[in-house]
Design an enzyme around this catalytic site. Structure first.
Site, short mmCIF file in Angstrom:
data_model
loop_
_atom_site.label_atom_id
_atom_site.label_comp_id
_atom_site.label_asym_id
_atom_site.label_seq_id
_atom_site.Cartn_x
_atom_site.Cartn_y
_atom_site.Cartn_z
N CYS A 120 -0.76 4.25 2.31
CA CYS A 120 -0.73 4.19 3.75
C CYS A 120 -0.34 2.74 4.26
O CYS A 120 1.06 2.44 4.29
CB CYS A 120 -1.70 4.87 4.56
SG CYS A 120 -3.30 4.24 4.09
N SER A 121 -1.34 1.99 4.65
CA SER A 121 -0.93 0.57 4.98
C SER A 121 -2.22 -0.37 4.74
O SER A 121 -2.47 -1.30 5.69
CB SER A 121 -0.57 0.59 6.42
OG SER A 121 -1.52 1.25 7.20
N CYS A 122 -2.91 -0.01 3.76
CA CYS A 122 -4.11 -0.90 3.59
C CYS A 122 -3.82 -2.22 3.42
O CYS A 122 -2.74 -2.73 2.86
CB CYS A 122 -4.74 -0.44 2.22
SG CYS A 122 -5.55 1.36 2.36
N CYS B 178 0.73 -1.16 -0.06
CA CYS B 178 -0.12 -0.01 0.04
C CYS B 178 1.02 1.14 -0.08
O CYS B 178 1.70 1.33 1.06
CB CYS B 178 -1.08 0.06 1.21
SG CYS B 178 -2.04 1.40 1.20
#
Lengths: 206, 104
Positions: free
Chosen positions: A111-113, A108
């Site tokens: 961000c951090s999906c 991702c």
């Protein structure tokens, strides 16, 4: 350090960010904007129930059952539901399968999906700038850092997750597992192999 | 397969995560709004501090994003948050060790 009540006549003061989180929570609960019970349920889910063992179940089923694999690749949320795993509302899981000439990797960049319902909370390296910025630019170098070398000529496709679409890599079923049942197969499926930064364990490995 | 590592390294990371997901699940903001705002904070921090390690600095960015998002939607204010934070600090400092800490 020995626990000594005389050193701490009052309660230990939490860190500044911990106090800020407490402040947010108490303000929002007081305003009725969030339910403590809802928070508690989410905590329990992610601390105790959800984790890579669920993704491993899905992968093992796909290895053992070609018809399930087809359904998983066509509509992952529906296939997960067959195993009693529900996705988050508004999130679409897409399964991408490795094949002899093609490796898949997930990142991702925003961000951090991450596919929480299948893999739980992402590890720190997945959230780091190093991984997020390099995975797209130099996936082979990143794979080398993870100790993964792909056969010559294997293509790498990097999938960038979003708030709406989360990817799950279906690694190739290891050779030498003919006749294995799903429970045994699932023990070979590592978290990293479902992100694409690793390969499944080999059946003869300890 | 067992989970090899704890999902959260610090209890406040877990509280913050649960609070954010509960707010979004409850319709206070959409998850796409969240990821957009969070991505912007991460990018800003990377410019200011260099590469983030994905652990403490990640959750610090998460907290800053949530505070900003809630202030922007008038669900909280900077003054209100600071007053409540200070109240919690006083509560901890005045509660005897071993007893539950509550806001008075």
């Amino acid at each position: 350090m020995p626990h000594d009540h005389h050193d701490h006549p009052h309660s230990l003061l939490p860190s500044d960010p911990a106090l800020r989180v407490k402040a947010l929570e108490s303000l929002l609960v007081a305003k009725g904007l969030v339910e403590p019970a809802a928070m508690e349920a989410i905590l329990q889910t992610y601390e105790e129930r959800v984790g890579p063992h669920l993704g491993a179940q899905v992968v093992a089923r796909a290895w053992a059952d070609p018809a399930f694999r087809d359904r998983l690749l066509a509509d992952a949320n529906a296939a997960m539901a067959e195993l009693g795993i529900s996705g988050r509302q508004g999130e679409h899981v897409v399964a991408v399968a490795n094949s002899p000439g093609q490796h898949n990797m997930v990142v991702c960049t925003l961000c951090s999906c991450y596919p929480w319902p299948l893999l739980g909370i992402p590890p720190a390296w997945y959230k780091s700038d190093a991984y997020r910025s390099r995975a797209v630019r130099e996936p082979r170098a990143v794979l080398a850092d993870f100790g993964v070398t792909l056969p010559e000529g294997t293509g790498i496709r990097v999938w960038d997750s979003t708030a709406e679409v989360r990817y799950l890599v279906i690694p190739e079923r290891p050779a030498g597992t003919e006749g294995w049942d799903e429970v045994l197969l699932a023990t070979l499926v590592t978290r990293d192999s479902m992100i694409g930064t690793g390969l499944p364990r080999k059946p003869d490995a300890p | 397969m067992k989970t090899p590592e704890a999902p959260f390294t610090d209890p406040w990371h877990a509280q913050l995560f649960a609070l954010t997901v509960a707010l979004s699940d409850g319709g206070r903001f959409g998850w796409a709004d969240w990821t957009r705002a969070f991505g912007a904070t991460l990018a800003r921090h990377r410019q200011a501090q260099g590469a983030l390690d994905g652990e403490g600095d990640y959750w610090a960015a998460w907290l800053e994003t949530l505070e900003g998002l809630l202030d922007a939607r008038a669900m909280t204010s900077a003054e209100g948050r600071e007053a409540t934070r200070a109240a919690w600090e006083r509560a901890y400092l005045s509660t005897p060790h071993g007893q539950p800490v509550r806001l008075s």
